[in-house]
Design a protein around this motif. Structure first.
Motif, PDB file in Angstrom:
ATOM      1  N   MET A   1      71.199   2.610  30.332  1.00 22.07           N
ATOM      2  CA  MET A   1      69.945   2.758  31.018  1.00 22.07           C
ATOM      3  C   MET A   1      69.561   4.232  31.134  1.00 22.07           C
ATOM      4  N   PHE A   2      70.518   5.096  31.368  1.00 18.65           N
ATOM      5  CA  PHE A   2      70.251   6.528  31.466  1.00 18.65           C
ATOM      6  C   PHE A   2      69.774   7.086  30.125  1.00 18.65           C
ATOM      7  N   ALA A   3      70.383   6.628  29.020  1.00 18.64           N
ATOM      8  CA  ALA A   3      70.012   7.104  27.691  1.00 18.64           C
ATOM      9  C   ALA A   3      68.564   6.761  27.374  1.00 18.64           C
ATOM     10  N   THR A   4      68.099   5.587  27.745  1.00 24.18           N
ATOM     11  CA  THR A   4      66.718   5.176  27.503  1.00 24.18           C
ATOM     12  C   THR A   4      65.757   6.056  28.282  1.00 24.18           C
ATOM     13  N   PHE A   5      66.078   6.379  29.527  1.00 25.01           N
ATOM     14  CA  PHE A   5      65.235   7.236  30.344  1.00 25.01           C
ATOM     15  C   PHE A   5      65.154   8.644  29.756  1.00 25.01           C
ATOM     16  N   ALA A   6      66.257   9.169  29.225  1.00 23.90           N
ATOM     17  CA  ALA A   6      66.293  10.513  28.661  1.00 23.90           C
ATOM     18  C   ALA A   6      65.401  10.606  27.432  1.00 23.90           C
ATOM     19  N   VAL A   7      65.425   9.590  26.573  1.00 23.97           N
ATOM     20  CA  VAL A   7      64.588   9.595  25.377  1.00 23.97           C
ATOM     21  C   VAL A   7      63.120   9.493  25.748  1.00 23.97           C
ATOM     22  N   ALA A   8      62.774   8.612  26.667  1.00 25.58           N
ATOM     23  CA  ALA A   8      61.388   8.429  27.092  1.00 25.58           C
ATOM     24  C   ALA A   8      60.841   9.688  27.744  1.00 25.58           C
ATOM     25  N   SER A   9      61.644  10.394  28.509  1.00 23.68           N
ATOM     26  CA  SER A   9      61.154  11.577  29.197  1.00 23.68           C
ATOM     27  C   SER A   9      60.917  12.730  28.225  1.00 23.68           C
ATOM     28  N   GLN A  10      61.607  12.756  27.100  1.00 20.40           N
ATOM     29  CA  GLN A  10      61.399  13.803  26.110  1.00 20.40           C
ATOM     30  C   GLN A  10      60.101  13.598  25.333  1.00 20.40           C
ATOM     31  N   GLU A  11      59.602  12.367  25.225  1.00 17.79           N
ATOM     32  CA  GLU A  11      58.397  12.076  24.476  1.00 17.79           C
ATOM     33  C   GLU A  11      57.131  12.331  25.274  1.00 17.79           C
ATOM     34  N   GLN A  12      57.204  12.370  26.587  1.00 12.34           N
ATOM     35  CA  GLN A  12      56.023  12.504  27.424  1.00 12.34           C
ATOM     36  C   GLN A  12      56.138  13.744  28.288  1.00 12.34           C
ATOM     37  N   ASP A  13      55.055  14.478  28.407  1.00 12.19           N
ATOM     38  CA  ASP A  13      55.020  15.671  29.243  1.00 12.19           C
ATOM     39  C   ASP A  13      54.828  15.247  30.693  1.00 12.19           C
ATOM     40  N   PRO A  14      55.780  15.551  31.586  1.00 16.36           N
ATOM     41  CA  PRO A  14      55.662  15.115  32.985  1.00 16.36           C
ATOM     42  C   PRO A  14      54.521  15.801  33.726  1.00 16.36           C
ATOM     43  N   THR A  15      53.996  16.909  33.202  1.00 15.93           N
ATOM     44  CA  THR A  15      52.903  17.610  33.887  1.00 15.93           C
ATOM     45  C   THR A  15      51.530  17.182  33.381  1.00 15.93           C
TER      46      THR A  15
ATOM     47  N   PRO B   1      48.200  14.794  32.746  1.00 11.61           N
ATOM     48  CA  PRO B   1      47.488  13.816  33.578  1.00 11.61           C
ATOM     49  C   PRO B   1      47.837  12.395  33.161  1.00 11.61           C
ATOM     50  N   LEU B   2      47.661  11.444  34.080  1.00 10.11           N
ATOM     51  CA  LEU B   2      47.958  10.046  33.787  1.00 10.11           C
ATOM     52  C   LEU B   2      47.063   9.533  32.652  1.00 10.11           C
ATOM     53  N   GLY B   3      47.659   8.799  31.745  1.00 11.25           N
ATOM     54  CA  GLY B   3      46.901   8.217  30.629  1.00 11.25           C
ATOM     55  C   GLY B   3      46.631   9.186  29.491  1.00 11.25           C
ATOM     56  N   TRP B   4      47.071  10.416  29.616  1.00 11.76           N
ATOM     57  CA  TRP B   4      46.833  11.400  28.569  1.00 11.76           C
ATOM     58  C   TRP B   4      47.826  11.193  27.437  1.00 11.76           C
ATOM     59  N   ALA B   5      47.368  11.256  26.216  1.00 13.32           N
ATOM     60  CA  ALA B   5      48.239  11.128  25.051  1.00 13.32           C
ATOM     61  C   ALA B   5      48.026  12.333  24.150  1.00 13.32           C
ATOM     62  N   LYS B   6      49.092  12.808  23.570  1.00 16.39           N
ATOM     63  CA  LYS B   6      49.021  13.943  22.667  1.00 16.39           C
ATOM     64  C   LYS B   6      48.291  13.526  21.402  1.00 16.39           C
ATOM     65  N   LYS B   7      47.301  14.311  20.992  1.00 14.05           N
ATOM     66  CA  LYS B   7      46.520  14.002  19.788  1.00 14.05           C
ATOM     67  C   LYS B   7      47.258  14.528  18.563  1.00 14.05           C
ATOM     68  N   GLU B   8      47.216  13.714  17.522  1.00 14.88           N
ATOM     69  CA  GLU B   8      47.812  14.122  16.247  1.00 14.88           C
ATOM     70  C   GLU B   8      46.871  15.112  15.571  1.00 14.88           C
ATOM     71  N   PRO B   9      47.407  16.103  14.870  1.00  7.63           N
ATOM     72  CA  PRO B   9      46.529  17.060  14.185  1.00  7.63           C
ATOM     73  C   PRO B   9      45.714  16.359  13.096  1.00  7.63           C
TER      74      PRO B   9
END
Length: 96
Positions: free
Chosen positions: A1-15, A17-25
């Motif tokens: 369970m900890f490993a899943t949380f670590a991977v998910a947190s690396q993909e999303q910026d915690p700072t 805004p809610l619902g914001w997604a990184k745009k692909e170039p």
């Protein structure tokens, strides 16, 4: 369970805004204009060469991303992908 949380947190910026997604170039497509036909030279009406954009080319050569598919005494046929162009030496009907 900890490993899943670590991977998910690396993909999303915690700072972020809610619902914001990184745009692909976005890759820009650079259009290259059709080469300019300047001259055609034929040897004994068998082998013809064309001058396109100050370069001497023959059937099978490429210039500015366009492949020369045929060269005759009066025109040059170019291809790029599934499109083709016919460049004529004289666009007007010249009479002698």
């Amino acid at each position: 369970m900890f490993a899943t949380f670590a991977v998910a947190s690396q993909e999303q910026d915690p700072t972020a805004p809610l619902g914001w997604a990184k745009k692909e170039p976005v890759q820009k497509v650079r259009k290259v204009p059709v080469p300019e036909l300047q001259s055609i030279v034929c040897k004994n009406n068998s082998q013809c060469y064309a001058i396109l954009n100050d370069k001497v080319v023959e059937k099978g050569n490429s210039v500015s991303g366009y492949k020369v598919s045929n060269v005759t005494a009066s025109q040059v046929e170019l291809k790029q992908g599934n499109k083709s162009w016919t460049l004529k030496l004289f666009s007007l009907d010249v009479k002698k």
